[in-house]
Design a protein around this motif. Structure first.
Motif, PDB file in Angstrom:
ATOM      1  N   ALA A 263       0.834  -1.205   0.000  1.00  0.00           N
ATOM      2  CA  ALA A 263       0.000   0.000   0.000  1.00  0.00           C
ATOM      3  C   ALA A 263       0.868   1.255   0.000  1.00  0.00           C
ATOM      4  CB  ALA A 263      -0.927  -0.016   1.210  1.00  0.00           C
ATOM      5  N   GLY A 264       1.952   1.237   0.779  1.00  0.00           N
ATOM      6  CA  GLY A 264       2.836   2.401   0.838  1.00  0.00           C
ATOM      7  C   GLY A 264       3.432   2.744  -0.509  1.00  0.00           C
ATOM      8  N   TYR A 265       3.831   1.726  -1.241  1.00  0.00           N
ATOM      9  CA  TYR A 265       4.411   1.966  -2.560  1.00  0.00           C
ATOM     10  C   TYR A 265       3.368   2.520  -3.523  1.00  0.00           C
ATOM     11  CZ  TYR A 265       7.268   1.432  -6.713  1.00  0.00           C
ATOM     12  OH  TYR A 265       7.975   1.691  -7.862  1.00  0.00           O
ATOM     13  N   VAL A 266       2.170   1.972  -3.459  1.00  0.00           N
ATOM     14  CA  VAL A 266       1.086   2.456  -4.327  1.00  0.00           C
ATOM     15  C   VAL A 266       0.782   3.920  -4.015  1.00  0.00           C
ATOM     16  CG1 VAL A 266      -1.364   2.187  -4.903  1.00  0.00           C
ATOM     17  CG2 VAL A 266       0.108   0.165  -4.717  1.00  0.00           C
ATOM     18  N   LEU A 267       0.781   4.277  -2.741  1.00  0.00           N
ATOM     19  CA  LEU A 267       0.532   5.673  -2.359  1.00  0.00           C
ATOM     20  C   LEU A 267       1.668   6.582  -2.830  1.00  0.00           C
ATOM     21  CD1 LEU A 267      -0.966   5.073   1.181  1.00  0.00           C
ATOM     22  CD2 LEU A 267      -2.182   5.882  -0.856  1.00  0.00           C
ATOM     23  N   ALA A 268       2.904   6.111  -2.734  1.00  0.00           N
ATOM     24  CA  ALA A 268       4.035   6.886  -3.263  1.00  0.00           C
ATOM     25  C   ALA A 268       3.873   7.058  -4.772  1.00  0.00           C
ATOM     26  CB  ALA A 268       5.356   6.195  -2.935  1.00  0.00           C
ATOM     27  N   GLY A 269       3.378   6.021  -5.453  1.00  0.00           N
ATOM     28  CA  GLY A 269       3.121   6.105  -6.890  1.00  0.00           C
ATOM     29  C   GLY A 269       2.033   7.120  -7.215  1.00  0.00           C
ATOM     30  N   SER A 270       1.036   7.218  -6.347  1.00  0.00           N
ATOM     31  CA  SER A 270      -0.019   8.220  -6.554  1.00  0.00           C
ATOM     32  C   SER A 270       0.554   9.632  -6.453  1.00  0.00           C
ATOM     33  CB  SER A 270      -1.134   8.035  -5.526  1.00  0.00           C
ATOM     34  OG  SER A 270      -1.769   6.793  -5.723  1.00  0.00           O
ATOM     35  N   LEU A 271       1.445   9.831  -5.492  1.00  0.00           N
ATOM     36  CA  LEU A 271       2.093  11.138  -5.369  1.00  0.00           C
ATOM     37  C   LEU A 271       2.958  11.421  -6.586  1.00  0.00           C
ATOM     38  CD1 LEU A 271       2.554  13.674  -3.710  1.00  0.00           C
ATOM     39  CD2 LEU A 271       4.391  12.459  -2.495  1.00  0.00           C
TER      40      LEU A 271
ATOM     41  N   GLU B 249       6.361  27.538  -6.953  1.00  0.00           N
ATOM     42  CA  GLU B 249       5.817  27.647  -5.593  1.00  0.00           C
ATOM     43  C   GLU B 249       4.401  27.103  -5.513  1.00  0.00           C
ATOM     44  OE1 GLU B 249       7.194  28.262  -2.587  1.00  0.00           O
ATOM     45  OE2 GLU B 249       9.001  28.129  -3.802  1.00  0.00           O
ATOM     46  N   GLN B 250       3.593  27.371  -6.534  1.00  0.00           N
ATOM     47  CA  GLN B 250       2.231  26.829  -6.536  1.00  0.00           C
ATOM     48  C   GLN B 250       2.261  25.303  -6.600  1.00  0.00           C
ATOM     49  OE1 GLN B 250       1.042  29.040 -10.012  1.00  0.00           O
ATOM     50  NE2 GLN B 250      -0.337  30.349  -8.814  1.00  0.00           N
ATOM     51  N   ALA B 251       3.130  24.768  -7.445  1.00  0.00           N
ATOM     52  CA  ALA B 251       3.241  23.316  -7.568  1.00  0.00           C
ATOM     53  C   ALA B 251       3.701  22.711  -6.250  1.00  0.00           C
ATOM     54  CB  ALA B 251       4.200  22.945  -8.695  1.00  0.00           C
ATOM     55  N   LYS B 252       4.666  23.350  -5.613  1.00  0.00           N
ATOM     56  CA  LYS B 252       5.166  22.848  -4.330  1.00  0.00           C
ATOM     57  C   LYS B 252       4.046  22.815  -3.299  1.00  0.00           C
ATOM     58  CE  LYS B 252       8.547  23.613  -0.698  1.00  0.00           C
ATOM     59  NZ  LYS B 252       9.504  24.526  -0.106  1.00  0.00           N
ATOM     60  N   HIS B 253       3.270  23.888  -3.242  1.00  0.00           N
ATOM     61  CA  HIS B 253       2.163  23.967  -2.280  1.00  0.00           C
ATOM     62  C   HIS B 253       1.155  22.840  -2.527  1.00  0.00           C
ATOM     63  CE1 HIS B 253      -0.745  25.656   0.458  1.00  0.00           C
ATOM     64  NE2 HIS B 253      -1.648  25.697  -0.510  1.00  0.00           N
ATOM     65  N   ARG B 254       0.825  22.601  -3.776  1.00  0.00           N
ATOM     66  CA  ARG B 254      -0.135  21.548  -4.115  1.00  0.00           C
ATOM     67  C   ARG B 254       0.430  20.161  -3.786  1.00  0.00           C
ATOM     68  NH1 ARG B 254      -4.366  23.396  -7.457  1.00  0.00           N
ATOM     69  NH2 ARG B 254      -4.526  21.351  -8.472  1.00  0.00           N
ATOM     70  N   LEU B 255       1.725  19.972  -4.028  1.00  0.00           N
ATOM     71  CA  LEU B 255       2.355  18.691  -3.686  1.00  0.00           C
ATOM     72  C   LEU B 255       2.354  18.464  -2.177  1.00  0.00           C
ATOM     73  CD1 LEU B 255       5.313  18.688  -6.231  1.00  0.00           C
ATOM     74  CD2 LEU B 255       3.376  17.088  -6.196  1.00  0.00           C
ATOM     75  N   GLU B 256       2.594  19.533  -1.419  1.00  0.00           N
ATOM     76  CA  GLU B 256       2.572  19.411   0.042  1.00  0.00           C
ATOM     77  C   GLU B 256       1.188  18.995   0.536  1.00  0.00           C
ATOM     78  OE1 GLU B 256       6.028  22.692   1.150  1.00  0.00           O
ATOM     79  OE2 GLU B 256       3.934  23.352   0.959  1.00  0.00           O
ATOM     80  N   ILE B 257       0.149  19.604  -0.047  1.00  0.00           N
ATOM     81  CA  ILE B 257      -1.221  19.265   0.345  1.00  0.00           C
ATOM     82  C   ILE B 257      -1.520  17.800   0.022  1.00  0.00           C
ATOM     83  CG2 ILE B 257      -3.656  19.668  -0.234  1.00  0.00           C
ATOM     84  CD1 ILE B 257      -2.881  22.668  -0.572  1.00  0.00           C
ATOM     85  N   ALA B 258      -1.092  17.333  -1.150  1.00  0.00           N
ATOM     86  CA  ALA B 258      -1.357  15.945  -1.556  1.00  0.00           C
ATOM     87  C   ALA B 258      -0.517  14.948  -0.763  1.00  0.00           C
ATOM     88  CB  ALA B 258      -1.088  15.788  -3.050  1.00  0.00           C
ATOM     89  N   ALA B 259       0.725  15.309  -0.468  1.00  0.00           N
ATOM     90  CA  ALA B 259       1.642  14.384   0.189  1.00  0.00           C
ATOM     91  C   ALA B 259       1.236  14.067   1.626  1.00  0.00           C
ATOM     92  CB  ALA B 259       3.068  14.937   0.157  1.00  0.00           C
ATOM     93  N   GLU B 260       0.713  15.038   2.332  1.00  0.00           N
ATOM     94  CA  GLU B 260       0.371  14.829   3.758  1.00  0.00           C
ATOM     95  C   GLU B 260      -0.552  13.625   3.953  1.00  0.00           C
ATOM     96  OE1 GLU B 260       1.544  15.872   6.600  1.00  0.00           O
ATOM     97  OE2 GLU B 260       2.984  17.169   5.606  1.00  0.00           O
ATOM     98  N   PRO B 261      -1.726  13.592   3.323  1.00  0.00           N
ATOM     99  CA  PRO B 261      -2.596  12.421   3.566  1.00  0.00           C
ATOM    100  C   PRO B 261      -2.081  11.142   2.910  1.00  0.00           C
ATOM    101  CG  PRO B 261      -3.640  13.926   2.010  1.00  0.00           C
ATOM    102  CD  PRO B 261      -2.407  14.612   2.512  1.00  0.00           C
ATOM    103  N   LEU B 262      -1.419  11.275   1.747  1.00  0.00           N
ATOM    104  CA  LEU B 262      -0.949  10.070   1.053  1.00  0.00           C
ATOM    105  C   LEU B 262       0.151   9.346   1.832  1.00  0.00           C
ATOM    106  CD1 LEU B 262      -0.852  11.227  -2.677  1.00  0.00           C
ATOM    107  CD2 LEU B 262      -2.316   9.446  -1.697  1.00  0.00           C
ATOM    108  N   LEU B 263       1.040  10.119   2.466  1.00  0.00           N
ATOM    109  CA  LEU B 263       2.197   9.509   3.134  1.00  0.00           C
ATOM    110  C   LEU B 263       2.105   9.561   4.657  1.00  0.00           C
ATOM    111  CD1 LEU B 263       5.032  10.818   0.777  1.00  0.00           C
ATOM    112  CD2 LEU B 263       3.655   8.743   0.584  1.00  0.00           C
TER     113      LEU B 263
END
Length: 195
Positions: free
Chosen positions: A151-159, A178-192
């Motif tokens: 599951a962890g690998y699949v979630l990393a793949g989603s990110l 900066e916008q991309a970084k902000h969006r990645l931070e928002i997505a990464a928190e719940p995924l990882l």
């Protein structure tokens, strides 16, 4: 198994293509010019790289090798898995954006499936390694093998997939770093969060 001279020849071709791309973008990566600069016959170049897109992927793959080495030398030091993953993705983004035309050609080739590439898997592997803190202690050290069915690998793949979309948005001019970084931070928190 390639011989040492074949590996050196291939490396010379990729380095020549990268140098041309840095000076004049993908348009400067004409196969004949690459062959001349690398000191190989045009037929030899085509044996190694049947198309210009294969060559683009090889140049980007070389950049990814450099990214992986830099991550091992200077691992992300964020406390959370999400923070470490975003650090890696932003390093990859900045590296690719040094030559936007090359990044654009790579993205197009991935979308159109013009060439087979392991870019997505390599990025996902790297995200998994930094999220789980499984990086080797030094270059050449033993690296953990990710369980690609976990599951962890699949979630990393989603990110990784979200990052690819953000890269596309940057290339289109619809997003800045900066916008991309902000969006990645928002997505990464719940995924990882589970790492």
């Amino acid at each position: 198994m390639r011989s040492r001279s074949q590996n050196q020849r291939r490396k010379r071709i990729v380095q020549s293509a990268a140098a041309l791309a840095l000076r004049g973008g993908v348009e400067a990566m004409q196969m004949r010019t690459v062959a001349e600069r690398a000191g190989v016959a045009l037929g030899t170049l085509y044996r190694y790289f049947p198309s210009k897109m294969d060559l683009v992927v090889a140049v980007v793959s070389e950049e990814l090798d450099l990214l992986e080495k830099s991550i091992v030398r200077r691992p992300p030091n964020a406390e959370t898995a999400a923070g470490r993953a975003v650090d890696v993705l932003m390093r990859a983004t900045r590296g690719l954006m040094r030559e936007p035309e090359l990044a654009d050609a790579l993205v197009r080739s991935l979308i159109m499936a013009e060439v087979k590439t392991e870019l997505g898997q390599r990025i996902t592997d790297l995200l998994w390694l930094v999220a789980t803190r499984a990086l080797p202690p030094e270059e050449g050290g033993q690296q953990a093998e990710p369980d690609r069915d976990s599951a962890g690998y699949v979630l990393a793949g989603s990110l990784s997939s979200i990052w690819f979309f953000e890269l596309l948005e940057i290339l289109k001019g619809d997003r800045d770093l900066e916008q991309a970084k902000h969006r990645l931070e928002i997505a990464a928190e719940p995924l990882l969060a589970g790492f």
